[in-house]
Design a protein around this motif. Structure first.
Motif, PDB file in Angstrom:
ATOM      1  N   ILE A  81      76.700 117.849  -8.141  1.00 15.85           N
ATOM      2  CA  ILE A  81      75.706 117.689  -7.076  1.00 15.85           C
ATOM      3  C   ILE A  81      75.310 116.220  -6.940  1.00 15.85           C
ATOM      4  O   ILE A  81      75.314 115.654  -5.840  1.00 15.85           O
ATOM      5  N   ALA A  82      74.967 115.590  -8.052  1.00 17.79           N
ATOM      6  CA  ALA A  82      74.535 114.186  -8.007  1.00 17.79           C
ATOM      7  C   ALA A  82      75.659 113.271  -7.540  1.00 17.79           C
ATOM      8  O   ALA A  82      75.427 112.340  -6.760  1.00 17.79           O
ATOM      9  N   THR A  83      76.878 113.522  -8.000  1.00 19.19           N
ATOM     10  CA  THR A  83      78.015 112.698  -7.573  1.00 19.19           C
ATOM     11  C   THR A  83      78.255 112.868  -6.083  1.00 19.19           C
ATOM     12  O   THR A  83      78.529 111.890  -5.373  1.00 19.19           O
ATOM     13  N   TYR A  84      78.125 114.086  -5.579  1.00 20.04           N
ATOM     14  CA  TYR A  84      78.256 114.308  -4.135  1.00 20.04           C
ATOM     15  C   TYR A  84      77.213 113.472  -3.391  1.00 20.04           C
ATOM     16  O   TYR A  84      77.531 112.785  -2.419  1.00 20.04           O
ATOM     17  N   GLU A  85      75.966 113.529  -3.847  1.00 13.48           N
ATOM     18  CA  GLU A  85      74.912 112.757  -3.187  1.00 13.48           C
ATOM     19  C   GLU A  85      75.235 111.258  -3.212  1.00 13.48           C
ATOM     20  O   GLU A  85      75.080 110.567  -2.205  1.00 13.48           O
ATOM     21  N   ILE A  86      75.673 110.761  -4.369  1.00 16.30           N
ATOM     22  CA  ILE A  86      75.957 109.334  -4.523  1.00 16.30           C
ATOM     23  C   ILE A  86      77.111 108.899  -3.622  1.00 16.30           C
ATOM     24  O   ILE A  86      77.044 107.860  -2.970  1.00 16.30           O
ATOM     25  N   LEU A  87      78.156 109.702  -3.560  1.00 18.63           N
ATOM     26  CA  LEU A  87      79.346 109.320  -2.805  1.00 18.63           C
ATOM     27  C   LEU A  87      79.247 109.577  -1.304  1.00 18.63           C
ATOM     28  O   LEU A  87      79.838 108.843  -0.511  1.00 18.63           O
ATOM     29  N   TYR A  88      78.529 110.619  -0.917  1.00 16.63           N
ATOM     30  CA  TYR A  88      78.600 111.071   0.479  1.00 16.63           C
ATOM     31  C   TYR A  88      77.278 111.074   1.251  1.00 16.63           C
ATOM     32  O   TYR A  88      77.287 111.279   2.455  1.00 16.63           O
ATOM     33  N   MET A  89      76.162 110.886   0.583  1.00 13.91           N
ATOM     34  CA  MET A  89      74.877 110.968   1.285  1.00 13.91           C
ATOM     35  C   MET A  89      74.174 109.614   1.194  1.00 13.91           C
ATOM     36  O   MET A  89      73.358 109.384   0.302  1.00 13.91           O
ATOM     37  N   ASP A  91      71.847 108.305   2.834  1.00 13.21           N
ATOM     38  CA  ASP A  91      70.400 108.255   3.067  1.00 13.21           C
ATOM     39  C   ASP A  91      69.585 108.540   1.810  1.00 13.21           C
ATOM     40  O   ASP A  91      68.362 108.419   1.823  1.00 13.21           O
ATOM     41  N   ILE A  92      70.247 108.887   0.705  1.00 14.19           N
ATOM     42  CA  ILE A  92      69.540 109.173  -0.543  1.00 14.19           C
ATOM     43  C   ILE A  92      69.795 108.024  -1.523  1.00 14.19           C
ATOM     44  O   ILE A  92      70.947 107.758  -1.878  1.00 14.19           O
ATOM     45  N   PRO A  93      68.745 107.363  -1.975  1.00 14.65           N
ATOM     46  CA  PRO A  93      68.931 106.288  -2.956  1.00 14.65           C
ATOM     47  C   PRO A  93      69.561 106.843  -4.245  1.00 14.65           C
ATOM     48  O   PRO A  93      69.212 107.939  -4.684  1.00 14.65           O
ATOM     49  N   THR A  94      70.463 106.069  -4.830  1.00 21.79           N
ATOM     50  CA  THR A  94      71.162 106.556  -6.028  1.00 21.79           C
ATOM     51  C   THR A  94      70.201 106.853  -7.168  1.00 21.79           C
ATOM     52  O   THR A  94      70.408 107.817  -7.909  1.00 21.79           O
TER      53      THR A  94
END
Length: 126
Positions: A81-89, A91-94
């Motif tokens: 989940i976190a890797t998806y957010e980091i790579l593809y989203m 608008d979400i700060p890492t």
């Protein structure tokens, strides 16, 4: 629905998927019934499912003395989940993605889960 709650629900669904194969669309609709599905929750679940191969490769590349198959399902799901957010989203700060992942790991994993997840994600963003 707050994003924290959506992440937790996404974790629960994806964790179940890691243990038992099922259609994420059906499961999302089954969990929510007539309720409208939160778009962030749906994006996380669908995104992790669609990009799982790339996500797993990225996680594997940053593991030291581990293979992704050896990682417990709790930590593996949270890392996905976190890797998806980091790579593809974008608008979400890492740091938000990492903090949320560490919180989930501390809640659902053992006493070392938060540190493990934090370490792997720190290498991914480096």
């Amino acid at each position: 629905m707050k994003r924290h709650t959506a992440r937790e629900k996404a974790f629960q669904l994806l964790f179940q998927m890691d243990l038992n194969e099922f259609d994420p669309n059906e499961e999302l609709h089954e969990h929510h019934g007539e309720e409208e599905i939160d778009s962030f929750l749906e994006t996380l679940v669908q995104g992790v499912v669609q990009q799982q191969t790339t996500i797993d490769e990225n996680i594997s590349y940053h593991l030291e003395n581990w293979s992704i198959r050896r990682i417990a399902s709790v930590e593996k799901t949270i890392l996905r989940i976190a890797t998806y957010e980091i790579l593809y989203m974008e608008d979400i700060p890492t740091n938000v993605s990492i903090n949320e992942a560490v919180e989930l790991a501390s809640k659902y994993g053992d006493e070392k889960s938060g540190k493990f997840v934090n370490g792997v994600l720190s290498k991914i963003i480096a």
